[in-house]
Design a protein around this motif. Structure first.
Motif, PDB file in Angstrom:
ATOM      1  N   GLU A  30      27.093  46.663  18.706  1.00  0.00           N
ATOM      2  CA  GLU A  30      27.520  47.864  17.992  1.00  0.00           C
ATOM      3  C   GLU A  30      26.729  49.086  18.462  1.00  0.00           C
ATOM      4  N   LEU A  31      25.439  48.870  18.667  1.00  0.00           N
ATOM      5  CA  LEU A  31      24.593  49.982  19.099  1.00  0.00           C
ATOM      6  C   LEU A  31      25.040  50.510  20.452  1.00  0.00           C
ATOM      7  N   LEU A  32      25.295  49.583  21.364  1.00  0.00           N
ATOM      8  CA  LEU A  32      25.673  49.996  22.712  1.00  0.00           C
ATOM      9  C   LEU A  32      27.080  50.597  22.717  1.00  0.00           C
TER      10      LEU A  32
ATOM     11  N   VAL B 231      31.323  47.613  24.185  1.00  0.00           N
ATOM     12  CA  VAL B 231      30.692  46.949  25.331  1.00  0.00           C
ATOM     13  C   VAL B 231      31.266  45.559  25.544  1.00  0.00           C
TER      14      VAL B 231
ATOM     15  N   LYS C 293      31.069  55.307  22.698  1.00  0.00           N
ATOM     16  CA  LYS C 293      31.992  56.091  21.900  1.00  0.00           C
ATOM     17  C   LYS C 293      31.585  57.559  21.884  1.00  0.00           C
ATOM     18  N   LYS C 294      30.278  57.776  21.828  1.00  0.00           N
ATOM     19  CA  LYS C 294      29.797  59.145  21.682  1.00  0.00           C
ATOM     20  C   LYS C 294      29.585  59.852  23.018  1.00  0.00           C
TER      21      LYS C 294
ATOM     22  N   HIS D  62      15.036  49.912  19.867  1.00  0.00           N
ATOM     23  CA  HIS D  62      14.635  48.944  18.843  1.00  0.00           C
ATOM     24  C   HIS D  62      13.284  49.334  18.253  1.00  0.00           C
TER      25      HIS D  62
ATOM     26  N   GLN E 299      19.554  44.306  27.419  1.00  0.00           N
ATOM     27  CA  GLN E 299      19.674  44.991  26.138  1.00  0.00           C
ATOM     28  C   GLN E 299      20.639  44.274  25.197  1.00  0.00           C
ATOM     29  N   SER E 300      21.675  43.692  25.794  1.00  0.00           N
ATOM     30  CA  SER E 300      22.682  43.055  24.946  1.00  0.00           C
ATOM     31  C   SER E 300      22.155  41.792  24.299  1.00  0.00           C
TER      32      SER E 300
ATOM     33  N   ARG F 197      20.305  45.994   9.256  1.00  0.00           N
ATOM     34  CA  ARG F 197      20.356  45.798  10.703  1.00  0.00           C
ATOM     35  C   ARG F 197      21.805  45.737  11.172  1.00  0.00           C
ATOM     36  N   THR F 198      21.997  46.057  12.418  1.00  0.00           N
ATOM     37  CA  THR F 198      23.318  45.945  13.015  1.00  0.00           C
ATOM     38  C   THR F 198      23.183  45.044  14.248  1.00  0.00           C
ATOM     39  N   THR F 199      24.179  45.023  15.109  1.00  0.00           N
ATOM     40  CA  THR F 199      24.076  44.190  16.303  1.00  0.00           C
ATOM     41  C   THR F 199      23.888  45.068  17.531  1.00  0.00           C
ATOM     42  N   SER F 200      23.379  44.457  18.584  1.00  0.00           N
ATOM     43  CA  SER F 200      23.175  45.195  19.826  1.00  0.00           C
ATOM     44  C   SER F 200      24.509  45.719  20.352  1.00  0.00           C
TER      45      SER F 200
ATOM     46  N   ALA G  72      18.470  42.243  16.587  1.00  0.00           N
ATOM     47  CA  ALA G  72      19.252  43.286  15.932  1.00  0.00           C
ATOM     48  C   ALA G  72      18.474  44.589  15.779  1.00  0.00           C
ATOM     49  N   PRO G  73      19.075  45.703  16.161  1.00  0.00           N
ATOM     50  CA  PRO G  73      18.461  47.005  15.879  1.00  0.00           C
ATOM     51  C   PRO G  73      18.835  47.456  14.468  1.00  0.00           C
ATOM     52  N   VAL G  74      18.269  48.567  14.019  1.00  0.00           N
ATOM     53  CA  VAL G  74      18.621  49.051  12.679  1.00  0.00           C
ATOM     54  C   VAL G  74      19.961  49.777  12.745  1.00  0.00           C
ATOM     55  N   ARG G  75      20.637  49.785  11.610  1.00  0.00           N
ATOM     56  CA  ARG G  75      21.938  50.436  11.555  1.00  0.00           C
ATOM     57  C   ARG G  75      21.741  51.905  11.221  1.00  0.00           C
TER      58      ARG G  75
ATOM     59  N   LEU H 196      28.376  52.252  20.362  1.00  0.00           N
ATOM     60  CA  LEU H 196      28.274  53.590  19.782  1.00  0.00           C
ATOM     61  C   LEU H 196      27.994  54.610  20.876  1.00  0.00           C
TER      62      LEU H 196
ATOM     63  N   LEU I 218      19.056  41.488  23.036  1.00  0.00           N
ATOM     64  CA  LEU I 218      17.901  41.782  22.189  1.00  0.00           C
ATOM     65  C   LEU I 218      18.234  41.508  20.721  1.00  0.00           C
TER      66      LEU I 218
END
Lengths: 683, 220
Positions: free
Chosen positions: B174-176, B190, B181-182, A287, A669-670, B169-172, A674-677, B178, A672
C-alpha cells in the motif's frame, strides 16, 4: 565500449536486516551499527563512510543497544548478556551474563570507568570496566517494571532511567532513586495503555529529554523533577533520541520514519533564556527509525527499512559540496557473491546458508540491447545450510566449480563438489591452523586455497583431488593487527595481494612464498584490488574513489597511474557515493579494466585519453547518436553503463559473457515489515 | 430385597410428595396458612439427606483411591520400560561386586591429569558437562526455561508495542502503491506493476475473470 553477452541475474534474494542500534565514536569517527540478525558493522566516517568491518551475527544474539568506551565496543541484548567485541579478529571477545533478564539499554559514564545496563527485571546494574574484561559492581535500587532506556549524567553522579509511565533519576553513588518523573499517557484510546519511555538523554545542565510511545518529546528539569516543555512530534512512537556533543541539538526518530531536530536556541525576548525549539524535520525513511546518532556535522539514522542514512546538517557543512550531500547506504561494501568463472556458477552468501546456482544458457544472437531467448534456465544446484550458531562470515567457490569453502567465526568448512552429478562431500581432514577465516580465495587453477586469519596473515592450503594440505603461512612484516578485508590472486598464480583496514596492501610472491612488496600507503582504505593477468599491474580503488595502478615488477606506480593522478579524476566520478567493490579485466582487450559499484559499471580503456573536467562523463548515449568518424573525437577512457541498477556483482566469465547480479531496492522494500498508515491528501 | 425396593419406592414417593408439597407451598397465595409438616417426615428427610451425603463422600473416596492406584501402576510400568532388560541388569549387579578395582582405576585416571581430560572431550561429550567422581555429571544449564520465557515476554512486548493492536500499520504494498498514485507518472498498484509480485493473487484474479466471462456468456 565492447559488446558483451550479459547474464542478467535477479534470483539472488539478498535481504538486509533492520538496524537496531547505533553508536558513534567521536574520537575515532567510527560508527557501529547493530542489525536485527546480530551482525555488527563498523563504518569509518573519516573515510567516506566506508564499511570497514563486519562481525557476523549469531543465532539468539541480537544487540539491543551499543556503547563505545574508548576503542572498546560493548553490546547488550535481549538474551541478557553483555558482549565485548574483538575488532581486530572480528568476533565477540567475551560475553558476561548480567542475571537481570533481557537487557534493554547500555550506557557508560563519561569517565569511561563504569557501564550501566537496564534490565527487564527492573534493575540497573553497574559494571566496572577493567583492562581486559568487565566485572559486576552493584545493583541500583530495584524498580517495578522494566528499564527501557538509560543515560548517565556527564558528571557521572546521576543516572536517568526511562521506564513504563515514568522516568527515575538515580544517585549513582548510593543507588537510591532520587526523583520520579511521571510521563503522561497518550490521549484517546491509548489512555489505558502504559506509555513507554523509549529513549532518554541527560544533559550536563541537568536537563532530561525523553521520547516516548505517545509520540512526545519532553524536556524536564532534572534538578527539580518538573516538566518544562512538551513537543508532540508524531501520532506514533518516538523510538530514538541522540544529542550532539556540544548539547545544542537533539534529534528524535519516530515510527513514521521522520527524524525531528530540536535546538537549544535563545528566544526573541532575551539572549539569556534559551529554549529547546523544534527546528527541522527530515523524512528519509519509509519505516520506523530505530537508531540515531548525532555526529558533529550530520544526523545518522537507521531503522526497519535497513538503510543507513547520513544527513548532513546544512548549518555545519559548506553548501553544495560533496560533504553536504546526503548518503544512503543500502548494500554492504563487500561482495556477497562469488563467481566460478570457468564453470559458470554463482555462489550467494546468506547469513545462514549458501546457494549455488548454475547460470542459464542462450544460443541466440541479437543486436545490442535485445534480450535473448533462454535455452536453459538458471537452476539452483545446492542450498547448503551452515552448522552451528554462528553466521557465515565469508565463502568462496573455486573457479572450476569443484570446491566450496565457507567460514564462521568458530569453524571452517571445505566441500568437494561434483557438478555433473550434483554431490557435495565434506572434506573432513583439514589443517589444524585452519579454524576460521576472515576472507577466502581460490587460485585460478583451483589448486590452492588462501584464507586470511588473525594479524593479517594468510594461510596457503594445497588442494589435491580429494584432500587438502597445509603449505605455508604468509605474514607481513609490518605487524599490523587489523584484519584483511580484501584478498586477490593473480591469474597466473604468481602473486597474492592482501589489503587490510589499516590501508596497507601487501603483495606476496607465491613461488617463493615470501613478501614481495608493500604498496605505498594511501590515506583512504582500499575497496577493491586486482592484479592484471598479463602485465602484473596491481589496480587499487580506494574509498575516496581514487584509482591507482602499481607495477609489481618495477615496484612503482605505472605511467598511466601517474598521468591519472596528474590530470585528476573527473568531478562526477569523485561525487559517486558508493565504493567500487570489484575489479576485473577483459582478457580480449588487456587495456580494459572493468569496475562496478551499486549504481553503475564502468569499463576504463587505458588507451583512450582521460576525460577533462569539463567533458561530460556519462557520454555513452551521445556517442551512440554520433556518426562513426566523430565518435573517436568525443570518446574518453571512462565508459559507464547505468542500464543495470542496484548491482551486487559484475563478473566476466571465461566465455566473455558478463554476469550482472541485480537486487532492485524496490524488491527489498516490498519485503519489509509493515509501515505505519498515514493519511495522504487526495488518495 | 423386595422389601428394600419397596422401601425405596416409598421413600421416593415420599420425596415426590414432599416436593409436591413444596410446590404447593410456593404456588399457594400469601393468605393461606402454611401446610403442616409432621416431625416424623422432616426427621426422615434429614436422615436421608445425611445418608446421601455420606454415600457421595464414600464414593468419591473410592474413586480417588482407584485413580491413585491406576497412576501408581502407570508409573511402575514406565519405570519398568526405562529399566534395562533383566540380563543386562544381572550383569551389572555381578560387576558391582568388585568396586575397589573401579575406584582404583578412577584414581589413576585423575592422576593422569590433562591428557585424560582431553580424551574425554574428544570422545564427544558436551563441553559444558563435567564428570565428577562416580557416575554423577554436573552440567550448566545454558538456556534456562525462565530465561527463555523472559526473553519471549520481552520480545512479545516489543512486537505488541510496535506492531500490535492500535499501532495503525499498513502494508508495504500500500505504501509503495501510494507513491505510484501520487507521483508525476501515475501507475497502478505495485502488485500489478511488478511482475514477480503476488503470483497467487494474480492467478486468483485470472480465475475469477474467466468465471465472470463464462457467466456473461451463458445468458447470451
Amino acid at each position: 565500449m565492447a559488446e558483451f553477452k550479459v547474464h542478467r541475474v535477479r534470483f539472488f534474494d539478498y535481504m538486509p536486516t533492520a538496524i537496531r542500534a547505533m553508536a558513534f565514536n567521536h574520537r575515532t569517527e567510527r560508527l557501529a551499527v547493530a542489525r536485527a540478525d546480530g551482525a555488527l558493522e563498523i563504518f569509518n566516517f573519516a573515510d567516506n563512510y566506508f564499511q570497514e568491518k563486519v562481525i557476523p551475527g549469531q543465532d539468539g544474539r541480537a544487540a539491543e543497544a551499543l556503547c563505545w568506551l574508548g576503542q572498546r565496543l560493548f553490546s547488550a541484548g535481549l538474551n541478557g548478556e553483555i558482549t565485548e567485541y574483538d575488532l581486530e579478529n572480528l568476533r565477540p571477545r567475551y560475553t558476561v551474563e548480567a542475571y537481570g533478564g533481557p537487557i534493554w539499554s547500555i550506557s557508560s559514564n563519561s569517565q569511561g570507568t563504569l557501564l550501566a545496563v537496564g534490565c527487564e527485571d527492573g534493575t540497573v546494574k553497574i559494571f566496572e570496566i577493567l583492562e581486559d574484561r568487565i566485572q559486576f559492581q552493584r545493583n541500583l535500587d530495584r524498580q517495578k517494571g522494566r528499564i527501557i532506556s538509560l543515560c548517565w549524567h556527564p558528571s557521572g553522579t546521576l543516572i536517568a532511567a526511562g521506564m513504563m509511565d515514568m522516568i527515575k533519576i538515580f544517585d549513582a553513588e548510593s543507588g537510591r532513586a532520587t526523583h520520579r518523573l511521571l510521563v503522561e499517557r497518550g490521549v484517546g484510546a491509548s489512555k489505558s495503555r502504559e506509555v513507554v519511555v523509549w529513549s532518554i538523554v541527560f544533559l550536563s545542565d541537568h536537563t532530561i529529554i525523553s521520547g516516548d510511545s505517545a509520540g512526545k518529546v519532553q524536556v524536564w528539569d532534572g534538578l527539580t523533577g518538573t516538566l518544562v516543555r512538551t513537543h508532540l512530534v508524531t501520532k506514533w512512537d518516538v523510538l530514538a533520541l541522540s544529542s550532539s556533543q556540544d548539547e545544542s541539538s537533539v534529534v528524535a526518530g519516530t515510527s513514521e520514519g521522520t527524524v525531528v531536530q530540536f535546538q537549544f536556541l535563545s528566544s526573541n525576548v532575551g539572549p539569556q533564556d534559551k529554549e529547546w525549539v523544534r527546528t527541522r524535520t527530515f523524512k528519509n525513511h519509509s519505516h520506523d527509525v530505530r537508531a540515531l546518532a548525532h555526529t558533529d556535522t550530520a544526523v545518522v539514522s537507521g531503522g526497519m527499512d535497513t538503510q543507513l542514512v547520513v544527513r548532513p546538517l546544512l548549518d555545519k557543512v559548506e553548501k553544495n559540496t560533496q560533504e553536504s550531500a546526503m548518503r544512503k547506504i543500502a548494500f554492504p561494501h563487500r561482495s556477497l557473491v562469488c563467481c566460478a568463472k570457468k564453470a559458470g556458477l554463482l555462489l550467494f552468501q546468506f547469513p545462514d546458508h549458501l546457494e549455488l546456482w548454475r547460470l542459464g544458457e542462450s544460443n541466440g544472437h541479437g543486436s545490442p540491447g535485445d534480450s535473448l531467448p533462454v535455452k536453459r534456465k538458471p537452476e539452483k544446484l545446492i542450498q547448503l545450510k551452515r552448522k552451528g550458531e554462528d553466521h557465515i562470515s565469508c565463502s568462496a567457490v573455486s573457479p572450476c566449480g569443484g570446491w566450496l569453502a565457507y567460514s564462521t567465526v568458530s569453524s571452517f568448512r571445505l566441500y568437494r563438489l561434483q557438478n555433473n552429478t550434483i554431490s557435495v562431500t565434506k572434506v573432513s581432514r583439514l589443517p589444524k591452523d585452519l579454524r576460521s577465516a576472515q576472507q577466502l580465495c581460490f587460485s585460478s587453477d583451483s589448486t590452492k586455497l588462501f584464507a586470511s586469519s588473525c594479524r593479517s596473515s594468510v594461510l596457503v592450503v594445497d588442494l589435491n583431488q580429494s584432500d587438502c594440505k597445509y603449505l605455508h603461512t604468509l605474514r607481513p612484516k609490518s605487524g599490523s593487527s587489523q584484519p584483511v578485508h580484501l584478498l586477490c590472486v593473480s591469474e597466473d598464480g604468481k602473486w597474492l595481494a592482501t589489503a587490510n583496514t589499516d590501508c596497507l596492501i601487501h603483495v606476496f610472491n607465491l613461488d617463493k612464498l615470501k613478501l614481495h612488496c608493500t604498496v605505498p600507503v594511501y590515506s583512504s582504505c582500499p575497496t577493491a584490488i586486482a592484479i592484471h593477468p598479463t602485465n602484473s599491474n596491481l589496480v587499487v580503488v580506494h574509498a575516496d574513489q581514487q584509482i591507482f595502478e602499481y607495477s609489481l615488477v618495477q615496484k612503482e606506480y605505472t605511467e598511466w597511474s601517474r598521468k591519472l593522478q596528474k590530470r585528476g579524476l573527473h568531478p562526477l566520478w569523485m561525487e559517486r557515493d558508493t565504493p567500487i567493490t570489484h575489479i576485473a579485466f577483459n582478457p580480449k582487450n588487456p587495456a580494459h579494466i572493468i569496475l562496478h559499484d551499486t549504481f553503475m559499471f564502468c569499463i576504463i580503456d587505458q588507451n583512450l585519453p582521460l576525460p577533462e573536467a569539463k567533458t561530460p562523463l556519462y557520454n555513452q548515449m551521445t556517442l551512440r547518436s554520433l556518426p562513426e568518424s566523430e565518435r573517436i573525437m568525443h570518446s574518453h577512457a571512462f565508459k559507464i553503463c547505468k542500464h543495470f541498477q542496484h548491482l551486487l556483482c559484475v563478473r566476466l566469465l571465461e566465455d566473455h559473457s558478463l554476469v550482472v547480479v541485480e537486487r532492485p531496492l524496490l524488491d527489498i522494500q516490498s519485503q519489509l515489515p509493515a509501515p505505519v498508515r498515514q493519511k495522504k491528501f487526495a488518495t | 430385597m423386595v422389601k428394600k425396593q419397596r422401601g425405596e419406592t416409598s421413600s421416593s414417593l415420599k420425596m415426590e410428595k414432599v416436593s409436591d408439597n413444596f410446590n404447593l407451598m410456593l404456588e399457594s397465595s400469601d393468605d393461606e396458612a402454611p401446610e403442616e409438616v409432621t416431625f416424623e417426615d422432616s426427621k426422615a428427610q434429614a436422615l436421608k439427606s445425611m445418608k446421601l451425603a455420606l454415600d457421595t463422600a464414600r464414593r468419591d473416596k473410592a474413586l480417588l483411591k482407584e485413580k491413585r492406584k491406576k497412576r501408581q501402576e502407570l508409573f511402575q510400568e514406565q519405570k519398568k520400560r526405562k529399566l534395562l532388560p533383566a540380563a543386562v541388569l544381572e550383569e551389572i549387579a555381578s560387576k558391582k561386586q568388585k568396586p575397589s578395582e573401579d575406584e582404583a582405576e578412577d584414581e589413576q585416571q585423575e592422576e593422569g591429569g590433562e591428557e585424560t581430560k582431553k580424551t574425554k572431550k574428544k570422545s564427544g561429550k558436551l563441553a559444558n558437562a563435567r564428570n565428577l567422581k562416580g557416575k554423577y555429571t554436573v552440567q550448566t544449564v545454558k538456556h534456562g526455561a525462565s530465561e527463555a520465557s523472559q526473553r519471549q515476554t520481552a520480545e512479545d512486548f516489543l512486537q505488541s508495542r510496535l506492531y500490535g493492536a492500535g499501532s495503525c500499520r499498513t502494508t508495504s504494498n500500500e505504501l509503495l502503491s501510494l507513491e505510484n498514485k501520487k507521483g508525476r507518472n501515475k501507475s497502478a498498484a505495485v502488485t500489478f506493476v511488478n511482475k514477480d509480485w503476488a503470483c497467487r493473487e494474480k492467478a486468483k484474479a485470472e480465475k475469477l475473470k474467466k468465471r465472470w466471462i463464462h457467466k456473461q456468456q451463458i445468458p447470451c
